[in-house]
Design a protein around this motif. Structure first.
Motif, PDB file in Angstrom:
ATOM      1  N   UNK A 216       0.811  -1.219   0.000  1.00 58.52           N
ATOM      2  CA  UNK A 216       0.000   0.000   0.000  1.00 58.52           C
ATOM      3  C   UNK A 216       0.843   1.267   0.000  1.00 58.52           C
ATOM      4  N   UNK A 217       2.165   1.130   0.137  1.00 57.05           N
ATOM      5  CA  UNK A 217       3.031   2.304   0.086  1.00 57.05           C
ATOM      6  C   UNK A 217       3.098   3.033   1.411  1.00 57.05           C
ATOM      7  N   UNK A 218       4.074   3.926   1.499  1.00 56.06           N
ATOM      8  CA  UNK A 218       4.271   4.675   2.739  1.00 56.06           C
ATOM      9  C   UNK A 218       3.562   6.019   2.734  1.00 56.06           C
ATOM     10  N   UNK A 219       3.006   6.412   1.598  1.00 54.13           N
ATOM     11  CA  UNK A 219       2.371   7.721   1.485  1.00 54.13           C
ATOM     12  C   UNK A 219       0.885   7.607   1.167  1.00 54.13           C
ATOM     13  N   UNK A 220       0.268   6.529   1.603  1.00 59.03           N
ATOM     14  CA  UNK A 220      -1.131   6.303   1.268  1.00 59.03           C
ATOM     15  C   UNK A 220      -2.092   7.273   1.927  1.00 59.03           C
ATOM     16  N   UNK A 221      -1.720   7.788   3.085  1.00 64.41           N
ATOM     17  CA  UNK A 221      -2.616   8.696   3.810  1.00 64.41           C
ATOM     18  C   UNK A 221      -1.847   9.956   4.190  1.00 64.41           C
ATOM     19  N   UNK A 222      -2.357  11.098   3.749  1.00 59.37           N
ATOM     20  CA  UNK A 222      -1.724  12.368   4.093  1.00 59.37           C
ATOM     21  C   UNK A 222      -1.959  12.721   5.559  1.00 59.37           C
ATOM     22  N   UNK A 223      -0.983  13.368   6.170  1.00 60.67           N
ATOM     23  CA  UNK A 223      -1.115  13.744   7.585  1.00 60.67           C
ATOM     24  C   UNK A 223      -0.767  15.212   7.759  1.00 60.67           C
ATOM     25  N   UNK A 224      -1.700  15.954   8.308  1.00 58.47           N
ATOM     26  CA  UNK A 224      -1.453  17.355   8.657  1.00 58.47           C
ATOM     27  C   UNK A 224      -1.251  17.429  10.158  1.00 58.47           C
ATOM     28  N   UNK A 225      -0.086  17.879  10.622  1.00 56.82           N
ATOM     29  CA  UNK A 225       0.168  17.929  12.068  1.00 56.82           C
ATOM     30  C   UNK A 225      -0.748  18.931  12.761  1.00 56.82           C
ATOM     31  N   UNK A 226      -0.913  18.748  14.038  1.00 56.62           N
ATOM     32  CA  UNK A 226      -1.723  19.687  14.819  1.00 56.62           C
ATOM     33  C   UNK A 226      -0.947  20.992  14.987  1.00 56.62           C
ATOM     34  N   UNK A 227      -1.492  22.056  14.442  1.00 57.06           N
ATOM     35  CA  UNK A 227      -0.855  23.372  14.506  1.00 57.06           C
ATOM     36  C   UNK A 227      -1.821  24.329  15.192  1.00 57.06           C
ATOM     37  N   UNK A 228      -1.380  24.925  16.269  1.00 59.31           N
ATOM     38  CA  UNK A 228      -2.247  25.817  17.027  1.00 59.31           C
ATOM     39  C   UNK A 228      -2.695  26.994  16.164  1.00 59.31           C
ATOM     40  N   UNK A 229      -3.989  27.231  16.132  1.00 57.53           N
ATOM     41  CA  UNK A 229      -4.547  28.340  15.375  1.00 57.53           C
ATOM     42  C   UNK A 229      -4.917  28.003  13.950  1.00 57.53           C
ATOM     43  N   UNK A 230      -4.579  26.787  13.476  1.00 52.43           N
ATOM     44  CA  UNK A 230      -4.877  26.438  12.091  1.00 52.43           C
ATOM     45  C   UNK A 230      -6.376  26.425  11.824  1.00 52.43           C
ATOM     46  N   UNK A 231      -7.156  26.027  12.830  1.00 54.72           N
ATOM     47  CA  UNK A 231      -8.604  25.940  12.633  1.00 54.72           C
ATOM     48  C   UNK A 231      -9.233  27.318  12.425  1.00 54.72           C
ATOM     49  N   UNK A 232      -8.584  28.369  12.877  1.00 48.84           N
ATOM     50  CA  UNK A 232      -9.133  29.716  12.711  1.00 48.84           C
ATOM     51  C   UNK A 232      -8.450  30.487  11.578  1.00 48.84           C
ATOM     52  N   UNK A 233      -7.556  29.831  10.864  1.00 41.09           N
ATOM     53  CA  UNK A 233      -6.864  30.468   9.742  1.00 41.09           C
ATOM     54  C   UNK A 233      -7.860  30.735   8.620  1.00 41.09           C
ATOM     55  N   UNK A 234      -7.915  31.964   8.152  1.00 40.74           N
ATOM     56  CA  UNK A 234      -8.927  32.351   7.162  1.00 40.74           C
ATOM     57  C   UNK A 234      -8.535  31.997   5.729  1.00 40.74           C
TER      58      UNK A 234
END
Length: 307
Positions: A216-234
């Motif tokens: 299935x490969x090593x890049x099958x699922x993308x991962x976005x790290x938890x970054x403070x404030x990303x959820x409110x980034x416009x």
């Protein structure tokens, strides 16, 4: 309701009766729009609505995605069992190479792929300018070298063409749209018991295989790290697997997080398309000029001095 709308609804219902078994009762709901500046109102199914039925839980799907595939009847899931020698999970380059090697030794196998094509990561989740980072001498699959006129660093389109030719040459026929749910080794039978699902037919499949190859490969699922404030980034925040080209970012400020292969190439692509590009990395990286790499012989000490 306008007479034209009524006629179109009647036509759709009559099509439904022809497609479904005669002993099935179905309730159909549609959203109809008569908003039009012309005399003939426009029929628009605004959203997908599910019918209800009384026969074996069969479901009618009225979909707006394609006029040619307006109605689809999904039958209840059934279980399929299969005994195998080798089960290969994934029809990317590694899975295709494994299948070719097994076929050369007359070892029976089955290859399953959750998407509807082989090499789906290369087809759907790579950016336009991507090329192989290894020269062609080190990036061919078993038993099929690249042709002489192939570029040293193979671009995406040409590599996909190579993979398609490889699959056809070795007669590899993956079972597409088959998603593996679980796998466990049974000590008693000496078999891998693999549960899968046909995502088109809704069939549940049980494989019992002597050997299991996970490709299935090593890049099958993308991962976005938890970054403070990303959820409110416009602004827009995407993973590199969904990036295609820097054309739409011309004149915009873009921050690339990470200096791996994808990060460096995407930053370069963005800059080439006129984006105001910055890149941030977690750990120090060693960067040196391509000309230095080509025309100088480095010892470890001289490399550090030039970097």
């Amino acid at each position: 309701m306008h007479e034209s709308c009524q006629k179109k609804m009647s036509h759709l219902i009559s099509r439904t009766k022809k497609i479904l078994p005669p002993d099935m009762a179905v309730t159909v709901e549609l959203a109809v729009s008569c908003e039009s500046s012309t005399r003939d109102p426009v029929y628009k199914p605004h959203k997908t609505l599910w019918s209800s039925s009384t026969v074996n839980g069969c479901r009618l799907d009225i979909s707006r995605s394609s006029e040619r595939r307006l109605l689809h009847c999904t039958h209840p899931a059934r279980t399929e069992k299969m005994e195998l020698v080798v089960l290969i999970v994934g029809a990317g380059p590694a899975g295709l190479a494994t299948a070719a090697c097994l076929s050369q030794r007359s070892i029976p196998y089955l290859i399953v792929e959750r998407e509807d094509c082989s090499a789906s990561l290369w087809r759907y989740r790579t950016y336009d300018r991507v090329k192989l980072h290894l020269s062609k001498e080190f990036s061919c699959l078993p038993y099929m070298p690249h042709e002489e006129d192939t570029p040293t660093y193979i671009p995406k389109a040409e590599f996909l063409k190579y993979l398609d030719c490889y699959r056809e040459h070795f007669g590899i026929k993956p079972r597409y749209c088959t998603s593996v749910v679980s796998a466990a080794y049974d000590e008693g039978t000496g078999r891998w018991v693999v549960a899968a699902r046909d995502t088109v037919e809704g069939t549940e499949i049980r494989y019992a295989a002597r050997f299991l190859v996970v490709a299935t490969g090593e890049n099958g699922a993308g991962r976005i790290p938890e970054i403070q404030g990303l959820e409110s980034f416009c602004g827009e925040a995407i993973h590199s697997s969904t990036y295609k080209s820097g054309r739409s970012y011309a004149g915009r400020r873009v921050l690339v997080v990470g200096a791996g292969n994808s990060g460096m190439e995407i930053a370069y692509d963005l800059a080439n398309h006129g984006a105001d590009t910055s890149i941030v990395v977690r750990s120090p990286v060693c960067i040196f000029c391509l000309l230095m790499y080509k025309f100088h012989r480095f010892s470890p000490s001289s490399l550090l001095c030039h970097a």
